[in-house]
Design a protein around this motif. Structure first.
Motif, PDB file in Angstrom:
ATOM      1  N   ALA A  10       0.857  -1.185   0.000  1.00 33.91           N
ATOM      2  CA  ALA A  10       0.000   0.000   0.000  1.00 33.91           C
ATOM      3  C   ALA A  10       0.892   1.233   0.000  1.00 33.91           C
ATOM      4  CB  ALA A  10      -0.913   0.012   1.220  1.00 33.91           C
ATOM      5  N   ALA A  11       0.296   2.355  -0.331  1.00 28.64           N
ATOM      6  CA  ALA A  11       0.984   3.642  -0.241  1.00 28.64           C
ATOM      7  C   ALA A  11       0.165   4.548   0.663  1.00 28.64           C
ATOM      8  CB  ALA A  11       1.143   4.264  -1.625  1.00 28.64           C
ATOM      9  N   ASP A  40       0.715   5.643  -7.346  1.00 32.31           N
ATOM     10  CA  ASP A  40       0.008   6.589  -8.210  1.00 32.31           C
ATOM     11  C   ASP A  40      -1.353   6.947  -7.635  1.00 32.31           C
ATOM     12  OD1 ASP A  40       2.133   6.556  -9.990  1.00 32.31           O
ATOM     13  OD2 ASP A  40       1.270   4.959 -11.214  1.00 32.31           O
ATOM     14  N   GLN A  41      -2.018   5.973  -7.029  1.00 32.08           N
ATOM     15  CA  GLN A  41      -3.324   6.226  -6.432  1.00 32.08           C
ATOM     16  C   GLN A  41      -3.205   7.220  -5.281  1.00 32.08           C
ATOM     17  OE1 GLN A  41      -6.182   5.118  -7.593  1.00 32.08           O
ATOM     18  NE2 GLN A  41      -7.561   5.762  -5.961  1.00 32.08           N
ATOM     19  N   ALA A  42      -2.215   7.018  -4.435  1.00 39.02           N
ATOM     20  CA  ALA A  42      -2.020   7.934  -3.305  1.00 39.02           C
ATOM     21  C   ALA A  42      -1.583   9.314  -3.785  1.00 39.02           C
ATOM     22  CB  ALA A  42      -0.991   7.354  -2.343  1.00 39.02           C
ATOM     23  N   ASP A  43      -0.711   9.339  -4.788  1.00 38.94           N
ATOM     24  CA  ASP A  43      -0.207  10.626  -5.303  1.00 38.94           C
ATOM     25  C   ASP A  43      -1.290  11.439  -6.002  1.00 38.94           C
ATOM     26  OD1 ASP A  43       2.274  10.065  -4.338  1.00 38.94           O
ATOM     27  OD2 ASP A  43       3.167   9.540  -6.265  1.00 38.94           O
ATOM     28  N   ALA A  44      -2.370  10.796  -6.398  1.00 37.65           N
ATOM     29  CA  ALA A  44      -3.449  11.517  -7.087  1.00 37.65           C
ATOM     30  C   ALA A  44      -4.145  12.513  -6.167  1.00 37.65           C
ATOM     31  CB  ALA A  44      -4.466  10.525  -7.645  1.00 37.65           C
ATOM     32  N   HIS A  45      -3.970  12.358  -4.875  1.00 43.42           N
ATOM     33  CA  HIS A  45      -4.607  13.262  -3.915  1.00 43.42           C
ATOM     34  C   HIS A  45      -3.682  14.455  -3.682  1.00 43.42           C
ATOM     35  CE1 HIS A  45      -7.955  10.574  -2.894  1.00 43.42           C
ATOM     36  NE2 HIS A  45      -7.079   9.626  -3.159  1.00 43.42           N
ATOM     37  N   VAL A  63      -4.023   9.559   3.890  1.00 45.79           N
ATOM     38  CA  VAL A  63      -4.450   8.953   2.630  1.00 45.79           C
ATOM     39  C   VAL A  63      -3.840   7.556   2.586  1.00 45.79           C
ATOM     40  CG1 VAL A  63      -4.336   9.017   0.113  1.00 45.79           C
ATOM     41  CG2 VAL A  63      -4.601  11.151   1.414  1.00 45.79           C
ATOM     42  N   LEU A  64      -4.657   6.565   2.367  1.00 42.49           N
ATOM     43  CA  LEU A  64      -4.193   5.174   2.323  1.00 42.49           C
ATOM     44  C   LEU A  64      -4.691   4.523   1.040  1.00 42.49           C
ATOM     45  CD1 LEU A  64      -2.885   2.645   3.566  1.00 42.49           C
ATOM     46  CD2 LEU A  64      -5.043   2.245   4.779  1.00 42.49           C
ATOM     47  N   ALA A  65      -3.751   4.011   0.231  1.00 49.06           N
ATOM     48  CA  ALA A  65      -4.100   3.369  -1.041  1.00 49.06           C
ATOM     49  C   ALA A  65      -3.577   1.933  -1.031  1.00 49.06           C
ATOM     50  CB  ALA A  65      -3.507   4.152  -2.208  1.00 49.06           C
ATOM     51  N   PRO A  66      -4.417   0.970  -0.668  1.00 48.35           N
ATOM     52  CA  PRO A  66      -3.977  -0.433  -0.640  1.00 48.35           C
ATOM     53  C   PRO A  66      -3.975  -1.037  -2.048  1.00 48.35           C
ATOM     54  CG  PRO A  66      -6.285  -0.303  -0.031  1.00 48.35           C
ATOM     55  CD  PRO A  66      -5.806   1.127  -0.229  1.00 48.35           C
ATOM     56  N   GLU A  75     -13.434  -7.464  -4.078  1.00 49.50           N
ATOM     57  CA  GLU A  75     -14.359  -8.408  -3.468  1.00 49.50           C
ATOM     58  C   GLU A  75     -13.527  -9.564  -2.905  1.00 49.50           C
ATOM     59  OE1 GLU A  75     -16.764  -9.534  -6.747  1.00 49.50           O
ATOM     60  OE2 GLU A  75     -17.784  -7.614  -6.913  1.00 49.50           O
ATOM     61  N   GLY A  76     -14.068 -10.318  -1.995  1.00 50.76           N
ATOM     62  CA  GLY A  76     -13.340 -11.480  -1.479  1.00 50.76           C
ATOM     63  C   GLY A  76     -11.989 -11.091  -0.898  1.00 50.76           C
ATOM     64  N   THR A  77     -10.907 -11.638  -1.488  1.00 53.08           N
ATOM     65  CA  THR A  77      -9.563 -11.355  -0.981  1.00 53.08           C
ATOM     66  C   THR A  77      -9.216  -9.875  -1.097  1.00 53.08           C
ATOM     67  OG1 THR A  77      -8.592 -11.905  -3.135  1.00 53.08           O
ATOM     68  CG2 THR A  77      -8.700 -13.663  -1.492  1.00 53.08           C
ATOM     69  N   GLY A  78      -9.647  -9.213  -2.167  1.00 53.39           N
ATOM     70  CA  GLY A  78      -9.375  -7.793  -2.320  1.00 53.39           C
ATOM     71  C   GLY A  78     -10.053  -6.970  -1.239  1.00 53.39           C
ATOM     72  N   PHE A  79     -11.282  -7.321  -0.936  1.00 54.03           N
ATOM     73  CA  PHE A  79     -12.024  -6.638   0.131  1.00 54.03           C
ATOM     74  C   PHE A  79     -11.309  -6.793   1.468  1.00 54.03           C
ATOM     75  CE2 PHE A  79     -15.189  -6.737   3.524  1.00 54.03           C
ATOM     76  CZ  PHE A  79     -15.874  -5.545   3.320  1.00 54.03           C
ATOM     77  N   GLN A  80     -10.879  -8.019   1.762  1.00 57.92           N
ATOM     78  CA  GLN A  80     -10.190  -8.269   3.026  1.00 57.92           C
ATOM     79  C   GLN A  80      -8.856  -7.529   3.087  1.00 57.92           C
ATOM     80  OE1 GLN A  80     -11.448  -9.681   5.612  1.00 57.92           O
ATOM     81  NE2 GLN A  80     -13.338 -10.321   4.600  1.00 57.92           N
ATOM     82  N   THR A  81      -8.196  -7.382   1.936  1.00 55.36           N
ATOM     83  CA  THR A  81      -6.950  -6.616   1.892  1.00 55.36           C
ATOM     84  C   THR A  81      -7.202  -5.158   2.270  1.00 55.36           C
ATOM     85  OG1 THR A  81      -5.880  -8.022   0.233  1.00 55.36           O
ATOM     86  CG2 THR A  81      -5.139  -5.741   0.351  1.00 55.36           C
ATOM     87  N   ALA A  82      -8.258  -4.578   1.720  1.00 53.24           N
ATOM     88  CA  ALA A  82      -8.576  -3.182   2.036  1.00 53.24           C
ATOM     89  C   ALA A  82      -8.892  -3.012   3.517  1.00 53.24           C
ATOM     90  CB  ALA A  82      -9.756  -2.716   1.174  1.00 53.24           C
ATOM     91  N   VAL A  83      -9.633  -3.952   4.079  1.00 52.81           N
ATOM     92  CA  VAL A  83      -9.963  -3.896   5.506  1.00 52.81           C
ATOM     93  C   VAL A  83      -8.692  -3.995   6.345  1.00 52.81           C
ATOM     94  CG1 VAL A  83     -11.142  -5.092   7.391  1.00 52.81           C
ATOM     95  CG2 VAL A  83     -12.278  -4.838   5.173  1.00 52.81           C
ATOM     96  N   ARG A  84      -7.842  -4.949   6.000  1.00 61.40           N
ATOM     97  CA  ARG A  84      -6.613  -5.176   6.762  1.00 61.40           C
ATOM     98  C   ARG A  84      -5.678  -3.977   6.684  1.00 61.40           C
ATOM     99  NH1 ARG A  84      -3.142  -5.514   9.817  1.00 61.40           N
ATOM    100  NH2 ARG A  84      -1.423  -7.004   9.968  1.00 61.40           N
ATOM    101  N   SER A  85      -5.688  -3.270   5.564  1.00 66.19           N
ATOM    102  CA  SER A  85      -4.734  -2.176   5.368  1.00 66.19           C
ATOM    103  C   SER A  85      -4.923  -1.052   6.386  1.00 66.19           C
ATOM    104  CB  SER A  85      -4.845  -1.620   3.942  1.00 66.19           C
ATOM    105  OG  SER A  85      -6.081  -0.943   3.749  1.00 66.19           O
ATOM    106  N   VAL A  86      -6.158  -0.800   6.785  1.00 63.41           N
ATOM    107  CA  VAL A  86      -6.414   0.278   7.747  1.00 63.41           C
ATOM    108  C   VAL A  86      -5.789  -0.053   9.096  1.00 63.41           C
ATOM    109  CG1 VAL A  86      -8.188   1.641   8.911  1.00 63.41           C
ATOM    110  CG2 VAL A  86      -8.537   0.910   6.543  1.00 63.41           C
ATOM    111  N   GLY A  87      -5.966  -1.278   9.543  1.00 60.44           N
ATOM    112  CA  GLY A  87      -5.350  -1.701  10.790  1.00 60.44           C
ATOM    113  C   GLY A  87      -3.829  -1.714  10.708  1.00 60.44           C
ATOM    114  N   ALA A  88      -3.300  -2.119   9.545  1.00 58.94           N
ATOM    115  CA  ALA A  88      -1.845  -2.148   9.364  1.00 58.94           C
ATOM    116  C   ALA A  88      -1.262  -0.739   9.405  1.00 58.94           C
ATOM    117  CB  ALA A  88      -1.502  -2.820   8.035  1.00 58.94           C
ATOM    118  N   LEU A  89      -1.997   0.234   8.841  1.00 53.13           N
ATOM    119  CA  LEU A  89      -1.533   1.627   8.892  1.00 53.13           C
ATOM    120  C   LEU A  89      -1.469   2.118  10.333  1.00 53.13           C
ATOM    121  CD1 LEU A  89      -0.786   4.290   7.436  1.00 53.13           C
ATOM    122  CD2 LEU A  89      -3.245   4.814   7.387  1.00 53.13           C
ATOM    123  N   LYS A  90      -2.476   1.777  11.109  1.00 55.37           N
ATOM    124  CA  LYS A  90      -2.482   2.193  12.511  1.00 55.37           C
ATOM    125  C   LYS A  90      -1.301   1.591  13.252  1.00 55.37           C
ATOM    126  CE  LYS A  90      -5.320   2.393  16.684  1.00 55.37           C
ATOM    127  NZ  LYS A  90      -6.659   2.178  17.258  1.00 55.37           N
TER     128      LYS A  90
END
Length: 206
Positions: A10-11, A40-45, A63-66, A75-90
């Motif tokens: 993630a960025a 690139d996703q994070a830099d767009a902000h 700004v968090l871009a997983p 969906e599925g694994t991608g969804f879980q990745t996005a969820v996990r990324s917030v906790g990992a950032l913390k």
């Protein structure tokens, strides 16, 4: 590590100012479309004041871009990745001395994305509305089966008339969890921004 033990990345862009709120700074979870790298996703902000260089991020939000490799449509694994990324950032912010003044508030998340990421923003907001500040979905489809003509389920299938209704229901139930329209009531109380091109043939406004 990701929820399933695999390695994802993630960025992130930290806030300009210190997080004075008791819980820390909220997170703008920026979810990418196909082919867009996390950096690139994070830099767009960013924005560019007159006569100045670009300014990245926001004064009081992370700004968090997983990103997750493979075809997942958030969906599925991608969804879980996005969820996990917030906790990992913390966890990262807590463990890094230079980020001590930029704590992460996982209980305040703004979901945003474009195209595939727009669908991901819908998915995140509707499944985790309890921590959502709002959702901004740009050209994001409700479900894959309505995205252009790539994932049509049972469309023009001549054998459909002969399929057992019970079996058809089983097939349809395997994807209903990814049909955002079924979970739209969960958005009640959230601020929502939707943008779709009037001539977009892949994600039409209707």
């Amino acid at each position: 590590r990701d929820h399933d033990g695999s390695i994802s990345h993630a960025a992130a862009v930290k806030p300009w100012a210190k997080c004075d709120d008791q819980g820390g700074c909220p997170v703008l979870l920026s979810i990418s479309g196909v082919g867009v790298k996390a950096n690139d996703q994070a830099d767009a902000h960013k924005y560019r004041p007159s006569g100045s260089d670009f300014v990245f991020g926001y004064p009081n939000a992370w700004v968090l871009a997983p990103e997750r490799e493979g075809a997942h449509n958030w969906e599925g694994t991608g969804f879980q990745t996005a969820v996990r990324s917030v906790g990992a950032l913390k966890q990262m912010a807590m463990a890094t001395r230079t980020f001590r003044d930029f704590r992460v508030d996982c209980m305040r998340v703004l979901y945003a994305g474009h195209s595939r990421g727009g669908h991901g923003a819908w998915m995140m907001a509707m499944h985790h509305a309890d921590v959502g500040l709002g959702v901004a979905a740009l050209s994001g489809w409700w479900k894959r089966e309505m995205y252009a003509d790539a994932n049509i389920l049972f469309d023009l299938d001549l054998q459909l008339a002969h399929m057992d209704p019970g079996l058809k229901a089983v097939f349809e139930h395997t994807i209903v969890d990814h049909d955002s329209s079924q979970l739209a009531p969960n958005l009640r109380g959230l601020d929502v921004i939707v943008r779709t091109g009037s001539e977009d043939s892949s994600v039409p406004p209707w």
